[in-house]
Design a protein around this motif. Structure first.
Motif, PDB file in Angstrom:
ATOM      1  N   SER A  37       0.840  -1.189   0.000  1.00 43.99           N
ATOM      2  CA  SER A  37       0.000   0.000   0.000  1.00 43.99           C
ATOM      3  C   SER A  37       0.882   1.249   0.000  1.00 43.99           C
ATOM      4  O   SER A  37       2.089   1.181   0.236  1.00 43.99           O
ATOM      5  N   LYS A  38       0.271   2.381  -0.250  1.00 42.37           N
ATOM      6  CA  LYS A  38       1.001   3.655  -0.233  1.00 42.37           C
ATOM      7  C   LYS A  38       1.569   3.922   1.156  1.00 42.37           C
ATOM      8  O   LYS A  38       2.662   4.451   1.298  1.00 42.37           O
ATOM      9  N   GLN A  39       0.828   3.535   2.199  1.00 41.80           N
ATOM     10  CA  GLN A  39       1.292   3.735   3.570  1.00 41.80           C
ATOM     11  C   GLN A  39       2.543   2.900   3.833  1.00 41.80           C
ATOM     12  O   GLN A  39       3.495   3.382   4.439  1.00 41.80           O
ATOM     13  N   GLN A  40       2.565   1.673   3.361  1.00 41.91           N
ATOM     14  CA  GLN A  40       3.731   0.826   3.556  1.00 41.91           C
ATOM     15  C   GLN A  40       4.935   1.381   2.795  1.00 41.91           C
ATOM     16  O   GLN A  40       6.055   1.358   3.302  1.00 41.91           O
ATOM     17  N   GLN A  41       4.705   1.895   1.591  1.00 44.49           N
ATOM     18  CA  GLN A  41       5.788   2.480   0.815  1.00 44.49           C
ATOM     19  C   GLN A  41       6.350   3.711   1.521  1.00 44.49           C
ATOM     20  O   GLN A  41       7.561   3.912   1.568  1.00 44.49           O
ATOM     21  N   LYS A  42       5.460   4.527   2.084  1.00 42.24           N
ATOM     22  CA  LYS A  42       5.881   5.736   2.801  1.00 42.24           C
ATOM     23  C   LYS A  42       6.697   5.359   4.045  1.00 42.24           C
ATOM     24  O   LYS A  42       7.737   5.943   4.313  1.00 42.24           O
ATOM     25  N   GLU A  43       6.218   4.368   4.785  1.00 41.28           N
ATOM     26  CA  GLU A  43       6.923   3.926   5.989  1.00 41.28           C
ATOM     27  C   GLU A  43       8.305   3.357   5.632  1.00 41.28           C
ATOM     28  O   GLU A  43       9.286   3.628   6.315  1.00 41.28           O
ATOM     29  N   LEU A  44       8.383   2.599   4.550  1.00 33.96           N
ATOM     30  CA  LEU A  44       9.655   2.038   4.115  1.00 33.96           C
ATOM     31  C   LEU A  44      10.639   3.145   3.733  1.00 33.96           C
ATOM     32  O   LEU A  44      11.820   3.087   4.081  1.00 33.96           O
ATOM     33  N   ALA A  45      10.147   4.171   3.053  1.00 32.05           N
ATOM     34  CA  ALA A  45      11.004   5.299   2.678  1.00 32.05           C
ATOM     35  C   ALA A  45      11.514   6.028   3.919  1.00 32.05           C
ATOM     36  O   ALA A  45      12.678   6.427   3.974  1.00 32.05           O
ATOM     37  N   GLN A  46      10.648   6.184   4.933  1.00 32.58           N
ATOM     38  CA  GLN A  46      11.069   6.827   6.177  1.00 32.58           C
ATOM     39  C   GLN A  46      12.133   6.002   6.886  1.00 32.58           C
ATOM     40  O   GLN A  46      13.103   6.548   7.425  1.00 32.58           O
ATOM     41  N   LEU A  47      11.966   4.691   6.893  1.00 31.47           N
ATOM     42  CA  LEU A  47      12.958   3.826   7.532  1.00 31.47           C
ATOM     43  C   LEU A  47      14.303   3.885   6.803  1.00 31.47           C
ATOM     44  O   LEU A  47      15.356   3.911   7.445  1.00 31.47           O
ATOM     45  N   HIS A  48      14.259   3.932   5.478  1.00 31.02           N
ATOM     46  CA  HIS A  48      15.502   4.061   4.711  1.00 31.02           C
ATOM     47  C   HIS A  48      16.199   5.382   5.041  1.00 31.02           C
ATOM     48  O   HIS A  48      17.421   5.417   5.207  1.00 31.02           O
ATOM     49  N   ALA A  49      15.425   6.447   5.167  1.00 33.39           N
ATOM     50  CA  ALA A  49      16.003   7.751   5.502  1.00 33.39           C
ATOM     51  C   ALA A  49      16.614   7.722   6.899  1.00 33.39           C
ATOM     52  O   ALA A  49      17.697   8.274   7.126  1.00 33.39           O
ATOM     53  N   GLU A  50      15.945   7.063   7.832  1.00 32.23           N
ATOM     54  CA  GLU A  50      16.463   6.965   9.197  1.00 32.23           C
ATOM     55  C   GLU A  50      17.767   6.169   9.230  1.00 32.23           C
ATOM     56  O   GLU A  50      18.725   6.554   9.915  1.00 32.23           O
ATOM     57  N   VAL A  51      17.831   5.085   8.492  1.00 31.05           N
ATOM     58  CA  VAL A  51      19.057   4.287   8.433  1.00 31.05           C
ATOM     59  C   VAL A  51      20.193   5.118   7.839  1.00 31.05           C
ATOM     60  O   VAL A  51      21.327   5.100   8.339  1.00 31.05           O
ATOM     61  N   ASP A  52      19.905   5.861   6.773  1.00 32.65           N
ATOM     62  CA  ASP A  52      20.930   6.715   6.162  1.00 32.65           C
ATOM     63  C   ASP A  52      21.439   7.759   7.152  1.00 32.65           C
ATOM     64  O   ASP A  52      22.639   8.022   7.231  1.00 32.65           O
ATOM     65  N   GLU A  53      20.510   8.347   7.919  1.00 28.40           N
ATOM     66  CA  GLU A  53      20.893   9.350   8.923  1.00 28.40           C
ATOM     67  C   GLU A  53      21.772   8.743  10.009  1.00 28.40           C
ATOM     68  O   GLU A  53      22.791   9.317  10.395  1.00 28.40           O
ATOM     69  N   LEU A  54      21.412   7.554  10.481  1.00 29.34           N
ATOM     70  CA  LEU A  54      22.206   6.899  11.517  1.00 29.34           C
ATOM     71  C   LEU A  54      23.588   6.516  11.007  1.00 29.34           C
ATOM     72  O   LEU A  54      24.582   6.644  11.737  1.00 29.34           O
ATOM     73  N   ARG A  55      23.668   6.093   9.768  1.00 29.85           N
ATOM     74  CA  ARG A  55      24.976   5.752   9.194  1.00 29.85           C
ATOM     75  C   ARG A  55      25.832   7.008   9.057  1.00 29.85           C
ATOM     76  O   ARG A  55      27.053   6.962   9.287  1.00 29.85           O
ATOM     77  N   ALA A  56      25.223   8.125   8.680  1.00 28.98           N
ATOM     78  CA  ALA A  56      25.969   9.375   8.549  1.00 28.98           C
ATOM     79  C   ALA A  56      26.495   9.812   9.907  1.00 28.98           C
ATOM     80  O   ALA A  56      27.626  10.279  10.014  1.00 28.98           O
ATOM     81  N   ARG A  57      25.699   9.672  10.952  1.00 35.50           N
ATOM     82  CA  ARG A  57      26.157  10.031  12.312  1.00 35.50           C
ATOM     83  C   ARG A  57      27.323   9.150  12.748  1.00 35.50           C
ATOM     84  O   ARG A  57      28.263   9.610  13.362  1.00 35.50           O
ATOM     85  N   GLN A  58      27.219   7.861  12.423  1.00 38.04           N
ATOM     86  CA  GLN A  58      28.253   6.921  12.826  1.00 38.04           C
ATOM     87  C   GLN A  58      29.571   7.207  12.106  1.00 38.04           C
ATOM     88  O   GLN A  58      30.627   7.095  12.702  1.00 38.04           O
ATOM     89  N   ASP A  59      29.499   7.577  10.833  1.00 33.17           N
ATOM     90  CA  ASP A  59      30.705   7.852  10.066  1.00 33.17           C
ATOM     91  C   ASP A  59      31.327   9.197  10.419  1.00 33.17           C
ATOM     92  O   ASP A  59      32.546   9.348  10.345  1.00 33.17           O
ATOM     93  N   GLY A  60      30.520  10.161  10.741  1.00 33.95           N
ATOM     94  CA  GLY A  60      31.058  11.501  10.964  1.00 33.95           C
ATOM     95  C   GLY A  60      30.850  11.948  12.339  1.00 33.95           C
ATOM     96  O   GLY A  60      31.330  12.743  12.992  1.00 33.95           O
TER      97      GLY A  60
END
Length: 60
Positions: A37-60
């Motif tokens: 569903s659109k809601q699941q796609q939106k939630e998945l995109a948010q989770l991907h963004a959160e993972v990217d943010e956490l990886r950026a914090r860990q690297d820098g």
């Protein structure tokens, strides 16, 4: 001669089959699944963004 050819084909069947399966699974990733569903796609995109943010914090 034919026994050697048959044995060679049997030996190659497994790695070739695994390669094809991996290629098919990789090819389908990143695209929305038909039942999502659109809601699941939106939630998945948010989770991907959160993972990217956490990886950026860990690297820098």
């Amino acid at each position: 001669m034919s026994e050697t050819l048959l044995f060679g084909l049997l030996v190659l069947a497994c790695p070739i089959g695994m390669g094809v399966m991996m290629w098919m699974m990789m090819r389908g990733s990143g695209q929305p699944k038909p039942g999502q569903s659109k809601q699941q796609q939106k939630e998945l995109a948010q989770l991907h963004a959160e993972v990217d943010e956490l990886r950026a914090r860990q690297d820098g």
